[in-house]
Enzyme design. Structure first.
Site, PDB file in Angstrom:
ATOM      1  CG  HIS A  81      44.268  49.827  55.718  1.00  0.00           C
ATOM      2  ND1 HIS A  81      43.525  48.691  55.692  1.00  0.00           N
ATOM      3  CD2 HIS A  81      43.384  50.906  55.548  1.00  0.00           C
ATOM      4  CE1 HIS A  81      42.134  49.367  55.677  1.00  0.00           C
ATOM      5  NE2 HIS A  81      42.355  50.698  55.213  1.00  0.00           N
ATOM      6  CE  LYS A 118      49.118  35.526  51.825  1.00  0.00           C
ATOM      7  NZ  LYS A 118      48.167  36.229  52.562  1.00  0.00           N
ATOM      8  NE  ARG A 119      51.151  43.702  44.954  1.00  0.00           N
ATOM      9  CZ  ARG A 119      51.304  44.735  44.373  1.00  0.00           C
ATOM     10  NH1 ARG A 119      50.190  45.742  44.375  1.00  0.00           N
ATOM     11  NH2 ARG A 119      52.405  45.199  43.836  1.00  0.00           N
ATOM     12  CE  LYS A 153      51.058  40.975  51.650  1.00  0.00           C
ATOM     13  NZ  LYS A 153      49.919  41.174  52.519  1.00  0.00           N
ATOM     14  CB  THR A 193      40.854  40.488  53.495  1.00  0.00           C
ATOM     15  OG1 THR A 193      41.663  40.714  52.493  1.00  0.00           O
ATOM     16  CG2 THR A 193      40.278  41.370  54.337  1.00  0.00           C
ATOM     17  CE  LYS A 199      38.853  38.301  49.910  1.00  0.00           C
ATOM     18  NZ  LYS A 199      39.803  38.925  49.067  1.00  0.00           N
TER      19      LYS A 199
HETATM   20  O1  CBF Z   1      42.983  46.061  55.706  1.00  0.00           O
HETATM   21  C1  CBF Z   1      43.163  45.632  54.469  1.00  0.00           C
HETATM   22  C2  CBF Z   1      44.427  45.276  54.222  1.00  0.00           C
HETATM   23  O2  CBF Z   1      45.328  46.231  54.007  1.00  0.00           O
HETATM   24  C3  CBF Z   1      46.589  45.925  53.548  1.00  0.00           C
HETATM   25  O3  CBF Z   1      46.569  45.111  52.378  1.00  0.00           O
HETATM   26  C4  CBF Z   1      47.411  47.167  53.261  1.00  0.00           C
HETATM   27  O4  CBF Z   1      47.368  47.707  52.137  1.00  0.00           O
HETATM   28  N1  CBF Z   1      48.037  47.876  54.209  1.00  0.00           N
HETATM   29  C5  CBF Z   1      47.184  45.115  54.502  1.00  0.00           C
HETATM   30  O5  CBF Z   1      48.592  44.733  54.181  1.00  0.00           O
HETATM   31  C6  CBF Z   1      46.420  43.721  55.001  1.00  0.00           C
HETATM   32  O6  CBF Z   1      46.863  43.187  55.988  1.00  0.00           O
HETATM   33  C7  CBF Z   1      44.920  44.348  55.331  1.00  0.00           C
HETATM   34  O7  CBF Z   1      44.243  43.118  55.573  1.00  0.00           O
END
Ligand code: CBF
Length: 818
Positions: free
Chosen positions: A362, A554-555, A560, A662, A666
């Site tokens: 991820h 978002k975080r 970001k 994601t 949404k």
């Molecule tokens: O794949 C799900 C999401 O995972 C993360 O949040 C992560 O924790 N590595 C990514 O940063 C996101 O881009 C991703 O959509």
């Protein structure tokens, strides 16, 4: 018709009686003395009865059909609330609403009584929750495995603009959805030594003799699919000590010492993400990972054997998905179980392990790729460390046998990083032990092939594949935006609810209809009013719902680039003040998100957002044209209110760094227009939705790589843009922090000298894209046409599509009855 109405009345009456019975016999209250929370519990328990009936049926059917089972191992499940989700998927939402109204209880009020199950951080955890719902909806026999944290992600409180972390307490009033299963319990070992036993013939055998044992106790939550197609299980583990109390020590007066083991053992499932800035924190995190992995593997093997299946048939009946590297120790633990406990020969065990496991990556951010000090692993998991060394050695031998001697390649694919104080590379372990490794968007997967796993990819070109993320439309459209859903169903029919992927496209012609666009805009107004009300109630700030709601939630993380958005906010503020004659489009900038407790820069960014908000919101010269809000304590429930109300969705990460995203999906599903870089799934969104219906700007991943190679000094970019220079200087000089004028000097100087995330380099392109936003907003016909097309063309981003791809390509499973 009359018959249907009578049936509905019957259902309402039956459900009403069930709620009353739960209130009386399970909660111990009667309507006269029940609080809102009591009503919530009674309704949840009533819904749970329905879940249980379907749950039973589903598990019988899986057994009868000998289905292959999927096990989704994840350290995070960001579930949020379940009441509406469950009622809606059971088809009982209207029934419950009506039953409660007949009892004189407001459904909306009791729905807010449910705490968010925040057992995750962000995208990865929420993805796991969407996947669980999709697997149930698609009739895939699946179990989620994770940890039942007593305290989920911290509650964010903003005090004088600064984030404070407070303990989150979702279990204070109990959890009506779960079933404790004290009889399902496994021993989990730590530490100790490894005994060498004489095996048959020349093969030595080993036995791990841990010097510490704790217990994992199962808690099951049913996960119901759409129209109760199937009900799966989310099994979360709670850590318990072997013994609750050392009675002898207690009686000897050592009251604390008597429970020391309990405290130590139970700390494993105490909190999500213990701070890992200390060695003790790191160790606890590794303990958490091993704890849930070991319990889950023991459990799934036991289930496999209970079905009278042979251990050799594991990969035929079982698919285990590792959600990121957090459960990667599963590779070594499965090998230990197969070799040491089930006595399989090493290479046979290895074949089964690789065929059973698959791994999702991820992130490519180097700091997020897990590795553990060899010394810690040796101490905590001595047998696993031996196994890891062996896997590594056999692997390198096998490459040498193929005449692969390239030293650099062997170093890069090694499971041990020799350069940074000897560490075990969990990504490499997960790769080597899995038959499938997937990325989460097309760009991310390609970058994986070229960067972190390039050498592995050369050796195993068939392993890496892409599975672009998706989101469940049940929660992120039907439940969070019922008014818009009703409008869409009115336009394209009921089929939308069962097959949104295909049906949403039928909306396209409606984008050209003025009357439909008007209704679409009216729904947005409705959602914006609800959000404005929440902001007024919680923060005392009033928002103009005619303004563009420009949202970044978002975080909080430097990649970001909330900072880019804040720089734009400041530059816009200055432009509005300097040029009041321009017909500026009114904006509300909305921010929300949590920063990791030890991530100081991210916390400073939160403070900056709040400082900017404090200054701008009271500046009379703006005439209310610009407002900025940072809404505290972002979580799933808040997202469900914010997302439907967004006009503009900010997806502005440095290209190449957001694996997928994601929330971008949404927002688009709910008709917001995206301003974003060509990063993560934005790329595929632009292909589906059409670039003309988004505001794509900035450097591509390739350009980012080239620019970063040159240098990260931004003097030239700043010199070239008066606007950027002005915004930076205002922040740096304390315009927004008169109480502490030097507060942001370090932040801004750091940005100028070493702009790792290329905020300054993308500023001008971002500013220009934002002016295109203003222009489009000024032509409502075109804006709402694009908005409708966003919703119409987002069908592909359903997590049902994603799960179908996992099922077909990786797990090789079908649904019940397929
Ligand atoms: O794949 C799900 C999401 O995972 C993360 O949040 C992560 O924790 N590595 C990514 O940063 C996101 O881009 C991703 O959509």
């Amino acid at each position: 018709m009359a018959e249907e109405a009578a049936k509905a009345t019957d259902h309402v009456e039956t459900f009403k009686q069930l709620i009353l019975a739960k209130l009386r016999y399970a909660v111990g209250k009667d309507p006269g003395n029940a609080f809102d929370h009591d009503w919530f519990e009674a309704v949840a328990l009533a819904a749970r009865d329905h879940l249980v009936d379907h749950w039973e049926d589903a598990s019988l059917q899986v057994d009868r059909q000998d289905q292959k089972r999927v096990y989704y191992l994840s350290l995070e499940f960001l579930i949020g609330r379940l009441l509406v989700d469950n009622l809606s998927n059971l088809g009982l939402l209207d029934t419950a609403r009506e039953a409660l109204s007949q009892l004189g209880v407001d459904f909306e009020q009791i729905r807010d009584m449910e705490p968010d199950a925040a057992l995750g951080n962000g995208g990865l955890g929420r993805l796991a929750a969407c996947f669980m719902e999709s697997m149930a909806s698609l009739n895939i026999a699946a179990h989620g495995y994770g940890i039942r944290y007593e305290h989920g992600l911290f509650r964010q409180v903003v005090v004088d603009g600064w984030q404070q972390e407070h303990t989150e307490t979702w279990l204070d009033f109990g959890n009506p959805w779960e079933f404790e299963r004290p009889e399902v319990s496994y021993r989990i070992g730590f530490g100790g030594s490894v005994a060498n036993l004489a095996g048959s013939g020349e093969v030595p055998r080993h036995e791990w003799l841990p010097n510490e044992q704790i217990r994992a106790i199962a808690y099951d939550t049913p996960v119901v699919g759409w129209r109760h197609s199937s009900v799966n299980t989310l099994r979360l583990w709670r850590a318990r000590a072997e013994e609750d109390l050392k009675l002898e020590r207690f009686n000897a007066g050592d009251h604390f010492g008597a429970v020391a083991d309990v405290v130590k053992a139970e700390s494993i499932s105490r909190v999500l993400y213990p701070a890992d800035s200390t060695e003790a924190g790191q160790e606890l995190r590794l303990r958490q990972e091993f704890f849930f992995v070991s319990a889950s593997l023991q459990d799934l093997i036991a289930r496999h054997l209970e079905l009278n299946l042979d251990i050799h048939s594991l990969p035929d009946r079982v698919a285990i998905q590792l959600n990121d590297t957090h459960p990667a120790i599963a590779v070594a633990e499965l090998m230990r179980l197969l070799v040491d406990v089930y006595r399989l020969e090493w290479f046979e065990a290895w074949k089964l392990t690789v065929a059973t496991l698959s791994y999702t990556n991820h992130t490519l951010l180097p700091e997020a790729l897990e590795s553990w000090p060899v010394s810690l692993m040796e101490r905590l998991l001595p047998r696993h460390m031996q196994i890891i060394y062996l896997i590594n050695a056999y692997h390198i031998d096998s490459l040498r046998a193929k005449e692969i001697h390239d030293f650099e390649l062997l170093r890069s694919i090694s499971l041990i990083d020799e350069d940074n104080g000897r560490r075990v590379r969990m990504g490499n372990l997960a790769f080597l032990g899995s038959h499938s490794i997937n990325g989460v968007s097309s760009l991310h997967t390609n970058l994986m092939r070229k960067s972190v796993f390039s050498d592995f990819h050369r050796l195993y070109p068939e392993r890496i594949n892409n599975k672009t993320n998706g989101v469940t439309f049940r929660r992120w459209l039907y439940q969070s935006n019922p008014q818009l859903t009703e409008l869409l169903v009115g336009a394209v029919g009921d089929e939308l609810l069962d097959n949104p992927e295909a049906t949403l496209r039928k909306l396209e012609p409606f984008a050209a209809k003025a009357s439909f666009r008007k209704q679409f805009a009216a729904q947005r107004q409705h959602a914006k009013r609800e959000l404005a009300e929440l902001v007024r109630e919680r923060m005392g700030i009033s928002l103009d719902t005619q303004a563009i709601f420009d949202v970044q939630v978002k975080r909080i993380h430097e990649y970001k680039r909330q900072l880019l958005n804040l720089l734009h906010t400041v530059a816009l503020y200055q432009a509005m003040r300097n040029d009041p004659a321009t017909d500026w489009a009114p904006r509300v900038k909305i921010f929300a998100g949590k920063a990791a407790a030890s991530y100081h820069q991210a916390k400073l960014i939160i403070k900056l957002a709040n400082d900017i908000s404090r200054t701008i919101n009271v500046d009379p010269t703006l005439r209310g044209l610009l407002k900025v809000v940072f809404i505290p304590n972002y979580n799933v429930s808040l997202a469900e209110v914010i997302i439907p109300a967004a006009d503009l969705s900010e997806q502005i990460s440095t290209a190449g760094l957001e694996a997928s995203g994601t929330s971008n999906m949404k927002f688009a599903l709910n008709g917001a227009l995206t301003i974003g870089t060509l990063d993560g799934a934005n790329v595929e969104m632009s292909e589906q939705i059409g670039r003309e219906n988004m505001f794509i700007f900035g450097m591509t991943a390739q350009q980012v790589a080239a620019r970063s190679r040159r240098d990260l000094n931004m003097s030239a970019e700043v010199a070239a843009s008066e606007r950027l220079a002005g915004a930076l200087e205002a922040i740096r000089s304390g315009v927004f922090s008169p109480d502490d004028p030097g507060r942001y000097v370090g932040l801004i100087d750091g940005l100028l000298a070493h702009d790792r995330f290329l905020v300054c380099a993308d500023f001008q392109a971002y500013w220009d894209a934002q002016r295109k936003v203003d222009m489009l907003w000024r032509t409502p016909d075109r804006w709402w046409q694009a908005a409708v097309l966003n919703t119409a063309r987002t069908g592909w981003f359903s997590s049902d599509r994603t799960i179908r791809e996992y099922a077909k390509d990786i797990w090789k499973v079908g649904g019940i009855g397929d």
